[in-house]
Design an enzyme around this catalytic site. Structure first.
Site, mmCIF file in Angstrom:
data_model
loop_
_atom_site.group_PDB
_atom_site.id
_atom_site.type_symbol
_atom_site.label_atom_id
_atom_site.label_comp_id
_atom_site.label_asym_id
_atom_site.label_seq_id
_atom_site.Cartn_x
_atom_site.Cartn_y
_atom_site.Cartn_z
ATOM 1 N N SER A 139 0.845 -1.193 0.000
ATOM 2 C CA SER A 139 0.000 0.000 0.000
ATOM 3 C C SER A 139 0.874 1.234 0.000
ATOM 4 O O SER A 139 1.983 1.233 0.578
ATOM 5 C CB SER A 139 -0.891 0.018 1.246
ATOM 6 O OG SER A 139 -1.557 1.261 1.382
ATOM 7 N N TYR A 162 -1.213 -0.310 10.550
ATOM 8 C CA TYR A 162 -1.355 -0.820 9.182
ATOM 9 C C TYR A 162 -0.246 -0.258 8.295
ATOM 10 O O TYR A 162 0.361 -0.988 7.499
ATOM 11 C CB TYR A 162 -2.728 -0.436 8.647
ATOM 12 C CG TYR A 162 -3.033 -0.952 7.266
ATOM 13 C CD1 TYR A 162 -3.451 -2.265 7.080
ATOM 14 C CD2 TYR A 162 -2.924 -0.129 6.149
ATOM 15 C CE1 TYR A 162 -3.748 -2.748 5.812
ATOM 16 C CE2 TYR A 162 -3.211 -0.594 4.874
ATOM 17 C CZ TYR A 162 -3.628 -1.910 4.719
ATOM 18 O OH TYR A 162 -3.906 -2.378 3.448
#
Length: 236
Positions: A139, A162
């Site tokens: 990501s 995350y």
């Protein structure tokens, strides 16, 4: 000419829905024999039936589960051409003062340790393939370059655990690409994609899987050790 017996063999983890399932669908459409990995047998089998894939039970947090899946692929195929590490979690997401060590352990165990566990379980099968590939779904939230760019949405996301996990995946990708030169190993950023993880906001699943598929199916000029989204290279 590719026949059912000579078709490339692929495995996608965390694939019973969302980006994982769309990746499976596109690989099947490209002529691959695809193993759809999922923790839940009921959901996994149902998803596999919708895309003509083969279900394999696979929980990336369990050595027993991952090695069991590798044994199945070894017995049925004898090799693995493409591994897509996709399984991951976004939770917990809390007010920053409320995070604790258990929260970090939960995210890192699935999103980073899980990738390492799967890579090493399937490494012998990947090394039996002619042009093996590993695609690590990452990501832009794990990019140090993008988090410092105020024009990018990644700079405003309050997801420290995350983001840390995705940064870890990026470094794993870069280092494994150096240490395993016989395998093309890359990190793909789906971008903001409409899935359950983000409340259905973002671009389509097809757009979100473009970078994954480009690495999985690319020709002889496919790089190794790259980090890209559907528009091209990203800063680490």
């Amino acid at each position: 000419m590719t026949t059912p017996e000579t078709a490339p063999v692929s495995l996608v983890t965390g694939a019973n829905k969302g980006i994982g399932l769309e990746t499976v669908r596109r690989l099947v459409d490209a002529g691959h024999r695809v193993y759809l990995g999922a923790r839940d047998p009921g959901r996994g089998r149902a998803a596999a039936e919708t895309v003509a894939a083969r279900f394999v039970q696979l929980d990336v947090t369990s050595d027993e589960s991952v090695h069991g899946a590798a044994e199945i692929v070894e017995r049925e195929e004898g090799r693995l051409d493409v591994l897509v590490n996709n399984a991951g979690i976004s939770n917990p997401v809390r007010e920053v003062h409320d995070y604790d060590g258990d929260d970090a352990t939960s995210v890192l165990l699935t999103n980073v340790v899980g990738y390492v566990r799967v890579i090493h379980a399937f490494l012998p099968l990947l090394e039996q393939a002619t042009v093996p590939r590993i695609v690590n779904v990452s990501s832009g939230l794990g990019s140090f370059g993008l988090v410092r760019d105020p024009s990018r949405i990644e700079s405003r996301a309050g997801t420290p655990l995350y983001s840390a996990a995705k940064a870890g995946i990026n470094m794993l990708t870069a280092r494994y690409a150096q240490l395993l030169p016989g395998i093309r190993i890359n990190a793909a950023d789906p971008g903001m994609t409409a899935t359950d993880l983000n409340g259905g906001e973002g671009h389509s699943l097809r757009d979100g899987t473009d970078a994954i598929i480009a690495f999985a199916l690319g020709g002889p000029d496919t790089p190794t050790g790259a980090f890209r989204d559907r528009d091209g290279d990203l800063p680490w």
